[in-house]
Write a protein that holds these residues in place. Structure first.
Motif, PDB file in Angstrom:
ATOM      1  N   ALA A 184      63.692  37.402  34.904  1.00 31.16           N
ATOM      2  CA  ALA A 184      63.005  38.291  33.960  1.00 31.16           C
ATOM      3  C   ALA A 184      61.771  37.577  33.425  1.00 31.16           C
ATOM      4  O   ALA A 184      61.850  36.414  33.027  1.00 31.16           O
ATOM      5  CB  ALA A 184      63.950  38.673  32.816  1.00 31.16           C
ATOM      6  N   SER A 240      60.462  46.376  39.036  1.00 34.11           N
ATOM      7  CA  SER A 240      61.627  45.745  38.405  1.00 34.11           C
ATOM      8  C   SER A 240      61.206  44.588  37.508  1.00 34.11           C
ATOM      9  O   SER A 240      61.780  44.381  36.443  1.00 34.11           O
ATOM     10  CB  SER A 240      62.608  45.247  39.462  1.00 34.11           C
ATOM     11  OG  SER A 240      63.178  46.328  40.153  1.00 34.11           O
ATOM     12  N   GLU A 275      68.736  34.423  34.298  1.00 38.09           N
ATOM     13  CA  GLU A 275      69.999  34.710  33.620  1.00 38.09           C
ATOM     14  C   GLU A 275      70.813  35.667  34.468  1.00 38.09           C
ATOM     15  O   GLU A 275      70.289  36.688  34.930  1.00 38.09           O
ATOM     16  CB  GLU A 275      69.761  35.358  32.252  1.00 38.09           C
ATOM     17  CG  GLU A 275      69.086  34.460  31.244  1.00 38.09           C
ATOM     18  CD  GLU A 275      68.809  35.169  29.921  1.00 38.09           C
ATOM     19  OE1 GLU A 275      69.152  36.361  29.784  1.00 38.09           O
ATOM     20  OE2 GLU A 275      68.242  34.521  29.037  1.00 38.09           O
ATOM     21  N   THR A 299      60.372  45.311  33.881  1.00 34.09           N
ATOM     22  CA  THR A 299      61.428  45.741  32.958  1.00 34.09           C
ATOM     23  C   THR A 299      62.026  44.529  32.252  1.00 34.09           C
ATOM     24  O   THR A 299      61.903  43.394  32.720  1.00 34.09           O
ATOM     25  CB  THR A 299      62.549  46.478  33.704  1.00 34.09           C
ATOM     26  OG1 THR A 299      63.231  45.559  34.562  1.00 34.09           O
ATOM     27  CG2 THR A 299      62.005  47.655  34.505  1.00 34.09           C
ATOM     28  N   GLU A 328      65.115  43.818  32.094  1.00 32.63           N
ATOM     29  CA  GLU A 328      66.202  43.286  32.919  1.00 32.63           C
ATOM     30  C   GLU A 328      65.690  42.418  34.065  1.00 32.63           C
ATOM     31  O   GLU A 328      66.425  41.612  34.608  1.00 32.63           O
ATOM     32  CB  GLU A 328      67.044  44.429  33.508  1.00 32.63           C
ATOM     33  CG  GLU A 328      67.799  45.238  32.477  1.00 32.63           C
ATOM     34  CD  GLU A 328      66.911  46.305  31.830  1.00 32.63           C
ATOM     35  OE1 GLU A 328      65.908  46.724  32.435  1.00 32.63           O
ATOM     36  OE2 GLU A 328      67.215  46.689  30.699  1.00 32.63           O
ATOM     37  N   ARG A 376      69.441  36.992  37.694  1.00 32.87           N
ATOM     38  CA  ARG A 376      68.230  37.809  37.618  1.00 32.87           C
ATOM     39  C   ARG A 376      67.058  36.972  37.125  1.00 32.87           C
ATOM     40  O   ARG A 376      67.242  36.003  36.402  1.00 32.87           O
ATOM     41  CB  ARG A 376      68.433  39.007  36.688  1.00 32.87           C
ATOM     42  CG  ARG A 376      69.582  39.910  37.142  1.00 32.87           C
ATOM     43  CD  ARG A 376      69.684  41.147  36.304  1.00 32.87           C
ATOM     44  NE  ARG A 376      68.617  42.103  36.583  1.00 32.87           N
ATOM     45  CZ  ARG A 376      68.607  42.957  37.600  1.00 32.87           C
ATOM     46  NH1 ARG A 376      69.582  42.962  38.466  1.00 32.87           N
ATOM     47  NH2 ARG A 376      67.612  43.805  37.738  1.00 32.87           N
TER      48      ARG A 376
END
Length: 80
Positions: free
Chosen positions: A61, A25, A56, A28, A30, A59
């Motif tokens: 990132a 994850s 953001e 990515t 996102e 999440r």
């Protein structure tokens, strides 16, 4: 006709599967939901200040600088 040998499968335990999902994850755009991160595994404010990730909409990132340090980030996640 020569047959290729069958590939070996290394079964992952629950913790290893969880870590793999987190790291995949993180790779990515996102990123990963904050509630999936192990509590206290990452100093979130420090990572933002150092430009390793952005936070953001709940999440985390990675930034380009964070991608360069993904191995050390993975190690921190694995310790929890």
């Amino acid at each position: 006709m020569d047959l290729l040998p069958e590939a070996e499968v290394d079964p992952l335990d629950r913790g290893a599967r969880r870590l793999e999902r987190l790291v995949l994850s993180l790779r990515t755009a996102e990123g990963v939901a904050l509630d999936l991160l192990p509590a206290g595994a990452l100093d979130l404010d420090r990572g933002v200040a150092e430009g390793l990730w952005r936070l953001e909409a709940g999440r985390l990132a990675l930034t380009p600088a964070g991608f360069l340090r993904i191995d050390s980030i993975e190690e921190a996640l694995a310790r929890r």
